[in-house]
Design a protein around this motif. Structure first.
Motif, PDB file in Angstrom:
ATOM      1  N   LYS A  29       0.817  -1.207   0.000  1.00  0.00           N
ATOM      2  CA  LYS A  29       0.000   0.000   0.000  1.00  0.00           C
ATOM      3  C   LYS A  29       0.857   1.265   0.000  1.00  0.00           C
ATOM      4  O   LYS A  29       0.454   2.293   0.537  1.00  0.00           O
ATOM      5  CB  LYS A  29      -0.936  -0.002   1.203  1.00  0.00           C
ATOM      6  N   GLU A  34      -2.792   3.662  -8.093  1.00  0.00           N
ATOM      7  CA  GLU A  34      -3.816   3.914  -9.121  1.00  0.00           C
ATOM      8  C   GLU A  34      -4.264   2.624  -9.793  1.00  0.00           C
ATOM      9  O   GLU A  34      -5.409   2.499 -10.205  1.00  0.00           O
ATOM     10  CB  GLU A  34      -3.299   4.887 -10.179  1.00  0.00           C
ATOM     11  N   SER A  37      -7.436  -1.621  -6.973  1.00  0.00           N
ATOM     12  CA  SER A  37      -8.823  -1.238  -6.715  1.00  0.00           C
ATOM     13  C   SER A  37      -8.959  -0.681  -5.296  1.00  0.00           C
ATOM     14  O   SER A  37      -8.161  -0.996  -4.409  1.00  0.00           O
ATOM     15  CB  SER A  37      -9.744  -2.435  -6.887  1.00  0.00           C
ATOM     16  N   SER A  38      -9.991   0.131  -5.096  1.00  0.00           N
ATOM     17  CA  SER A  38     -10.251   0.703  -3.777  1.00  0.00           C
ATOM     18  C   SER A  38     -10.508  -0.405  -2.763  1.00  0.00           C
ATOM     19  O   SER A  38     -10.087  -0.314  -1.613  1.00  0.00           O
ATOM     20  CB  SER A  38     -11.460   1.631  -3.832  1.00  0.00           C
ATOM     21  N   LYS A  39     -11.176  -1.440  -3.220  1.00  0.00           N
ATOM     22  CA  LYS A  39     -11.469  -2.580  -2.345  1.00  0.00           C
ATOM     23  C   LYS A  39     -10.164  -3.205  -1.844  1.00  0.00           C
ATOM     24  O   LYS A  39     -10.041  -3.532  -0.659  1.00  0.00           O
ATOM     25  CB  LYS A  39     -12.279  -3.604  -3.137  1.00  0.00           C
ATOM     26  N   THR A  41      -7.096  -1.733  -1.698  1.00  0.00           N
ATOM     27  CA  THR A  41      -6.324  -0.848  -0.822  1.00  0.00           C
ATOM     28  C   THR A  41      -6.966  -0.746   0.560  1.00  0.00           C
ATOM     29  O   THR A  41      -6.265  -0.645   1.561  1.00  0.00           O
ATOM     30  CB  THR A  41      -6.147   0.551  -1.438  1.00  0.00           C
ATOM     31  N   ARG A  42      -8.287  -0.798   0.634  1.00  0.00           N
ATOM     32  CA  ARG A  42      -8.945  -0.796   1.948  1.00  0.00           C
ATOM     33  C   ARG A  42      -8.609  -2.060   2.723  1.00  0.00           C
ATOM     34  O   ARG A  42      -8.395  -2.015   3.939  1.00  0.00           O
ATOM     35  CB  ARG A  42     -10.465  -0.687   1.790  1.00  0.00           C
TER      36      ARG A  42
END
Length: 64
Positions: A29, A34, A37-39, A41-42
């Protein structure tokens, strides 16, 4: 015989929990976010228990 010194770099990267487990930040992380996906990185946010295969090596570096 001089005192054993703990590895200061490892000391900054890991923590011991109250029950004695070793936890560290999850990898992946820091950069090239970019393309992830946001999923993903969360999911990588927060700390996770260190793999069993690495515990012995980390404890040795910490002088325990």
């Amino acid at each position: 015989m001089p005192k054993m010194k703990s590895h200061t770099g490892m000391g900054k990267r890991v923590k011991r929990t109250g029950s004695g487990k070793i936890v560290a930040e999850q990898a992946g992380k820091r950069h090239l976010l970019e393309g992830k996906s946001s999923k993903r990185t969360r999911r990588l946010t927060g700390v996770a228990e260190v793999a069993k295969a690495d515990v012995k090596r980390i404890k040795k570096l910490l002088g325990r």
